[in-house]
Motif scaffolding. Structure first.
Motif, PDB file in Angstrom:
ATOM      1  N   ILE A  10       0.838  -1.201   0.000  1.00  0.00           N
ATOM      2  CA  ILE A  10       0.000   0.000   0.000  1.00  0.00           C
ATOM      3  C   ILE A  10       0.876   1.256   0.000  1.00  0.00           C
ATOM      4  CG2 ILE A  10      -1.643   1.347   1.350  1.00  0.00           C
ATOM      5  CD1 ILE A  10      -2.885  -1.362   2.203  1.00  0.00           C
ATOM      6  N   ALA A  11       1.913   1.264   0.827  1.00  0.00           N
ATOM      7  CA  ALA A  11       2.811   2.420   0.894  1.00  0.00           C
ATOM      8  C   ALA A  11       3.546   2.615  -0.428  1.00  0.00           C
ATOM      9  CB  ALA A  11       3.799   2.246   2.037  1.00  0.00           C
ATOM     10  N   SER A  12       3.970   1.539  -1.043  1.00  0.00           N
ATOM     11  CA  SER A  12       4.671   1.629  -2.322  1.00  0.00           C
ATOM     12  C   SER A  12       3.748   2.170  -3.406  1.00  0.00           C
ATOM     13  CB  SER A  12       5.202   0.257  -2.738  1.00  0.00           C
ATOM     14  OG  SER A  12       6.124  -0.219  -1.795  1.00  0.00           O
ATOM     15  N   LEU A  13       2.527   1.659  -3.457  1.00  0.00           N
ATOM     16  CA  LEU A  13       1.569   2.154  -4.447  1.00  0.00           C
ATOM     17  C   LEU A  13       1.246   3.627  -4.217  1.00  0.00           C
ATOM     18  CD1 LEU A  13      -0.909  -0.838  -4.766  1.00  0.00           C
ATOM     19  CD2 LEU A  13       0.722  -0.021  -6.473  1.00  0.00           C
ATOM     20  N   THR A  14       1.109   4.016  -2.969  1.00  0.00           N
ATOM     21  CA  THR A  14       0.833   5.409  -2.643  1.00  0.00           C
ATOM     22  C   THR A  14       1.984   6.304  -3.097  1.00  0.00           C
ATOM     23  OG1 THR A  14      -0.479   4.731  -0.730  1.00  0.00           O
ATOM     24  CG2 THR A  14       0.285   7.009  -0.769  1.00  0.00           C
ATOM     25  N   ALA A  15       3.219   5.853  -2.868  1.00  0.00           N
ATOM     26  CA  ALA A  15       4.387   6.631  -3.289  1.00  0.00           C
ATOM     27  C   ALA A  15       4.439   6.756  -4.803  1.00  0.00           C
ATOM     28  CB  ALA A  15       5.663   5.983  -2.761  1.00  0.00           C
ATOM     29  N   VAL A  16       4.201   5.670  -5.516  1.00  0.00           N
ATOM     30  CA  VAL A  16       4.232   5.700  -6.983  1.00  0.00           C
ATOM     31  C   VAL A  16       3.140   6.616  -7.514  1.00  0.00           C
ATOM     32  CG1 VAL A  16       3.839   4.318  -9.057  1.00  0.00           C
ATOM     33  CG2 VAL A  16       5.335   3.459  -7.251  1.00  0.00           C
ATOM     34  N   ILE A  17       1.947   6.499  -6.972  1.00  0.00           N
ATOM     35  CA  ILE A  17       0.835   7.358  -7.412  1.00  0.00           C
ATOM     36  C   ILE A  17       1.145   8.822  -7.111  1.00  0.00           C
ATOM     37  CG2 ILE A  17      -1.581   7.949  -6.964  1.00  0.00           C
ATOM     38  CD1 ILE A  17      -2.078   4.905  -6.631  1.00  0.00           C
ATOM     39  N   GLY A  18       1.738   9.104  -5.970  1.00  0.00           N
ATOM     40  CA  GLY A  18       2.106  10.473  -5.612  1.00  0.00           C
ATOM     41  C   GLY A  18       3.137  11.050  -6.563  1.00  0.00           C
ATOM     42  N   ILE A  19       4.137  10.258  -6.910  1.00  0.00           N
ATOM     43  CA  ILE A  19       5.175  10.724  -7.834  1.00  0.00           C
ATOM     44  C   ILE A  19       4.576  10.995  -9.211  1.00  0.00           C
ATOM     45  CG2 ILE A  19       7.253  10.009  -9.079  1.00  0.00           C
ATOM     46  CD1 ILE A  19       8.087   8.536  -6.468  1.00  0.00           C
ATOM     47  N   VAL A  20       3.749  10.083  -9.695  1.00  0.00           N
ATOM     48  CA  VAL A  20       3.119  10.264 -11.012  1.00  0.00           C
ATOM     49  C   VAL A  20       2.221  11.493 -11.005  1.00  0.00           C
ATOM     50  CG1 VAL A  20       1.472   9.237 -12.633  1.00  0.00           C
ATOM     51  CG2 VAL A  20       3.301   7.836 -11.658  1.00  0.00           C
ATOM     52  N   ALA A  21       1.452  11.683  -9.946  1.00  0.00           N
ATOM     53  CA  ALA A  21       0.562  12.841  -9.861  1.00  0.00           C
ATOM     54  C   ALA A  21       1.375  14.137  -9.849  1.00  0.00           C
ATOM     55  CB  ALA A  21      -0.307  12.742  -8.614  1.00  0.00           C
ATOM     56  N   ASN A  22       2.477  14.141  -9.146  1.00  0.00           N
ATOM     57  CA  ASN A  22       3.328  15.323  -9.091  1.00  0.00           C
ATOM     58  C   ASN A  22       3.901  15.645 -10.470  1.00  0.00           C
ATOM     59  OD1 ASN A  22       4.762  17.455  -8.009  1.00  0.00           O
ATOM     60  ND2 ASN A  22       6.497  16.191  -7.419  1.00  0.00           N
ATOM     61  N   LEU A  23       4.371  14.635 -11.184  1.00  0.00           N
ATOM     62  CA  LEU A  23       4.915  14.849 -12.522  1.00  0.00           C
ATOM     63  C   LEU A  23       3.838  15.353 -13.488  1.00  0.00           C
ATOM     64  CD1 LEU A  23       7.252  11.734 -12.859  1.00  0.00           C
ATOM     65  CD2 LEU A  23       7.935  14.124 -12.534  1.00  0.00           C
ATOM     66  N   LEU A  24       2.647  14.787 -13.389  1.00  0.00           N
ATOM     67  CA  LEU A  24       1.551  15.238 -14.251  1.00  0.00           C
ATOM     68  C   LEU A  24       1.168  16.682 -13.947  1.00  0.00           C
ATOM     69  CD1 LEU A  24      -0.778  12.112 -14.425  1.00  0.00           C
ATOM     70  CD2 LEU A  24       0.578  13.096 -16.269  1.00  0.00           C
ATOM     71  N   ASN A  25       1.168  17.026 -12.672  1.00  0.00           N
ATOM     72  CA  ASN A  25       0.823  18.386 -12.264  1.00  0.00           C
ATOM     73  C   ASN A  25       1.831  19.384 -12.828  1.00  0.00           C
ATOM     74  OD1 ASN A  25      -0.667  20.364 -10.949  1.00  0.00           O
ATOM     75  ND2 ASN A  25       0.616  20.266  -9.125  1.00  0.00           N
ATOM     76  N   LYS A  26       3.122  19.038 -12.746  1.00  0.00           N
ATOM     77  CA  LYS A  26       4.145  19.913 -13.310  1.00  0.00           C
ATOM     78  C   LYS A  26       3.969  20.052 -14.811  1.00  0.00           C
ATOM     79  CE  LYS A  26       7.745  19.170  -9.872  1.00  0.00           C
ATOM     80  NZ  LYS A  26       9.091  18.649  -9.615  1.00  0.00           N
ATOM     81  N   ARG A  27       3.646  18.960 -15.468  1.00  0.00           N
ATOM     82  CA  ARG A  27       3.457  18.986 -16.921  1.00  0.00           C
ATOM     83  C   ARG A  27       2.254  19.856 -17.292  1.00  0.00           C
ATOM     84  NH1 ARG A  27       5.988  19.015 -21.457  1.00  0.00           N
ATOM     85  NH2 ARG A  27       4.939  17.921 -23.104  1.00  0.00           N
ATOM     86  N   ILE A  28       1.189  19.751 -16.524  1.00  0.00           N
ATOM     87  CA  ILE A  28      -0.004  20.556 -16.783  1.00  0.00           C
ATOM     88  C   ILE A  28       0.298  22.034 -16.563  1.00  0.00           C
ATOM     89  CG2 ILE A  28      -2.317  21.093 -15.901  1.00  0.00           C
ATOM     90  CD1 ILE A  28      -2.636  18.047 -15.443  1.00  0.00           C
TER      91      ILE A  28
END
Length: 68
Positions: A10-28
């Motif tokens: 769960i912690a690993s998935l949360t970290a991966v989702i957080g990193i992806v969301a952060n990268l998408l936010n920067k791209r947007i």
């Protein structure tokens, strides 16, 4: 699967989702900034076209005939 393993997954998935969301936010944000720059460029072009049009009207304006 033990509860420690489940928490790790769960912690690993949360970290991966957080990193992806952060990268998408920067791209947007980057895309929005580029769109704003393009809008500014278009505004400048429109103003320049207006100025050119006004100058052309003055240059090609038919001279008024003097009345006798």
């Amino acid at each position: 699967m033990e509860w420690v393993q489940a928490l790790t997954v769960i912690a690993s998935l949360t970290a991966v989702i957080g990193i992806v969301a952060n990268l998408l936010n920067k791209r947007i944000e980057d895309t929005n900034r580029r769109i704003d720059d393009l809008k500014d460029d278009i505004r400048e072009l429109r103003q320049e076209i207006r100025e050119i049009r006004q100058l052309l009207y003055k240059v090609f304006e038919a001279p008024h005939k003097e009345e006798k």
